[in-house]
Design a protein around this motif. Sequence first.
Motif, PDB file in Angstrom:
ATOM      1  N   GLY A   9      39.591   3.973  76.253  1.00  0.00           N
ATOM      2  CA  GLY A   9      39.622   2.653  77.035  1.00  0.00           C
ATOM      3  C   GLY A   9      41.142   1.980  77.283  1.00  0.00           C
ATOM      4  O   GLY A   9      42.035   2.347  76.394  1.00  0.00           O
ATOM      5  N   SER A  10      41.412   1.262  78.472  1.00  0.00           N
ATOM      6  CA  SER A  10      42.700   0.790  78.580  1.00  0.00           C
ATOM      7  C   SER A  10      42.378  -0.516  79.822  1.00  0.00           C
ATOM      8  O   SER A  10      41.279  -0.057  80.393  1.00  0.00           O
TER       9      SER A  10
ATOM     10  N   THR B 225      43.636   5.497  80.990  1.00  0.00           N
ATOM     11  CA  THR B 225      42.247   5.959  80.728  1.00  0.00           C
ATOM     12  C   THR B 225      42.168   7.505  80.939  1.00  0.00           C
ATOM     13  O   THR B 225      41.918   8.325  80.197  1.00  0.00           O
ATOM     14  N   LYS B 226      42.478   7.669  82.233  1.00  0.00           N
ATOM     15  CA  LYS B 226      42.137   9.139  82.761  1.00  0.00           C
ATOM     16  C   LYS B 226      43.076   9.957  82.453  1.00  0.00           C
ATOM     17  O   LYS B 226      42.669  11.342  81.977  1.00  0.00           O
ATOM     18  N   LYS B 227      44.697   9.683  82.175  1.00  0.00           N
ATOM     19  CA  LYS B 227      45.489  10.390  81.686  1.00  0.00           C
ATOM     20  C   LYS B 227      45.208  10.842  80.343  1.00  0.00           C
ATOM     21  O   LYS B 227      45.398  12.255  79.871  1.00  0.00           O
ATOM     22  N   VAL B 228      44.567  10.024  79.303  1.00  0.00           N
ATOM     23  CA  VAL B 228      44.256  10.286  77.952  1.00  0.00           C
ATOM     24  C   VAL B 228      43.272  11.279  77.826  1.00  0.00           C
ATOM     25  O   VAL B 228      43.353  12.385  76.988  1.00  0.00           O
TER      26      VAL B 228
ATOM     27  N   TYR C  84      34.606   9.898  76.773  1.00  0.00           N
ATOM     28  CA  TYR C  84      33.667   8.896  77.905  1.00  0.00           C
ATOM     29  C   TYR C  84      34.842   7.687  78.343  1.00  0.00           C
ATOM     30  O   TYR C  84      35.906   7.468  77.295  1.00  0.00           O
ATOM     31  N   TYR C  85      34.869   7.356  79.637  1.00  0.00           N
ATOM     32  CA  TYR C  85      35.765   6.449  79.955  1.00  0.00           C
ATOM     33  C   TYR C  85      35.272   5.008  79.398  1.00  0.00           C
ATOM     34  O   TYR C  85      34.220   4.621  79.968  1.00  0.00           O
ATOM     35  N   GLY C  86      36.067   4.289  78.780  1.00  0.00           N
ATOM     36  CA  GLY C  86      35.548   2.887  78.261  1.00  0.00           C
ATOM     37  C   GLY C  86      35.981   2.072  79.322  1.00  0.00           C
ATOM     38  O   GLY C  86      36.910   1.898  80.175  1.00  0.00           O
ATOM     39  N   GLN C  87      34.970   1.355  79.738  1.00  0.00           N
ATOM     40  CA  GLN C  87      34.858   0.185  80.662  1.00  0.00           C
ATOM     41  C   GLN C  87      35.046  -1.186  80.153  1.00  0.00           C
ATOM     42  O   GLN C  87      35.214  -2.219  81.323  1.00  0.00           O
ATOM     43  N   ASP C  88      35.247  -1.441  79.022  1.00  0.00           N
ATOM     44  CA  ASP C  88      35.357  -2.956  78.467  1.00  0.00           C
ATOM     45  C   ASP C  88      36.011  -2.768  77.350  1.00  0.00           C
ATOM     46  O   ASP C  88      35.705  -2.538  76.197  1.00  0.00           O
TER      47      ASP C  88
END
Length: 320
Positions: free
Chosen positions: A150-151, A157-160, A172-176
Amino acid sequence: MNISVLGCGRWGTFLAWYANRVHHTVTLWGRPGSKNLMTLTAEHKNEYLELPESVRLTDDLEEAVRSAEIILISISAQQLRSFLKTVSKLPGLKDKTFVLCMKGLEADTGKRLTQVFKEEMGAAAHVGVWLGPGHVQDFTRNIPNCMVVGSDEIGVTKKVVEAFNSDLIRFYYGQDLIGNEIGAATKNVMGIAAGMLDGAGYSSLKGALMARGTRELSRIVRAMGGNDITIYGLSHLGDYEATLFSPHSNNRRFGEDYVKGIPFHKLAEGVATVEALHHLSQEYEVELPICHALYEILFEHKETSKVLIDLFLRPVKFEF
């Protein structure tokens, strides 16, 4: 891609091993004189894994930072601020992506680690977090798991995730960011509580601990401006099996040994997090019964079994 890992403890060394496994060029940094670094330099392995020879070892911080596009940081959460004061003075930091790979809160302020990072590195610095369940001992046996990145910047986020996603770790992409950071840090607190229940012979209460722990921590996340549902995701509840039940968890083991009066010599980040939560509970005026009970045990030295029993036998109230 060139990756540097700053910190050569158990998790940092694993991150270097894993980054190499997903075909990056990897440098692993340790402090000059570090016992861990000396062992790795001499044997290229530690008690958990063997590093490929292609992983470069160094105690030159400036070189490790300069050579990398993504920099993973895995040190004690309580050392982060002082460490970043050194990193911030290095040349060539523009456009670097930093990823904080530890779970904790600053003990004397209650601040999240990305807040500490921004204060020391500047608001324009690119930073994300890598959180969630998984033990080195399982990953090195090719047992897969799911984690979250997450960021505040979706590009980070996508790059990592794109750099590290594999058949061993699905991201998974962190949203919070608030919820994920608080959730990851506080699962160590629940790990200590679980260990204390194990040590006191009350392991059957760990189900109640899981249910009530998520409830009280969702309240503090909501009060801080995060999404209370995040506590039920990978960074917190998703990490319970690896923390509340695993023999590999330092925090659970610390809690068990504390009750039994056995000295514990490894890092248990949850202890400092209990102190941080004490500050946050007062600042946001949110009741955190489990966290408060641990504070009484660890910092006010009250009798463990009595505090735990009193905690779970509180006055009758509605569950929700």
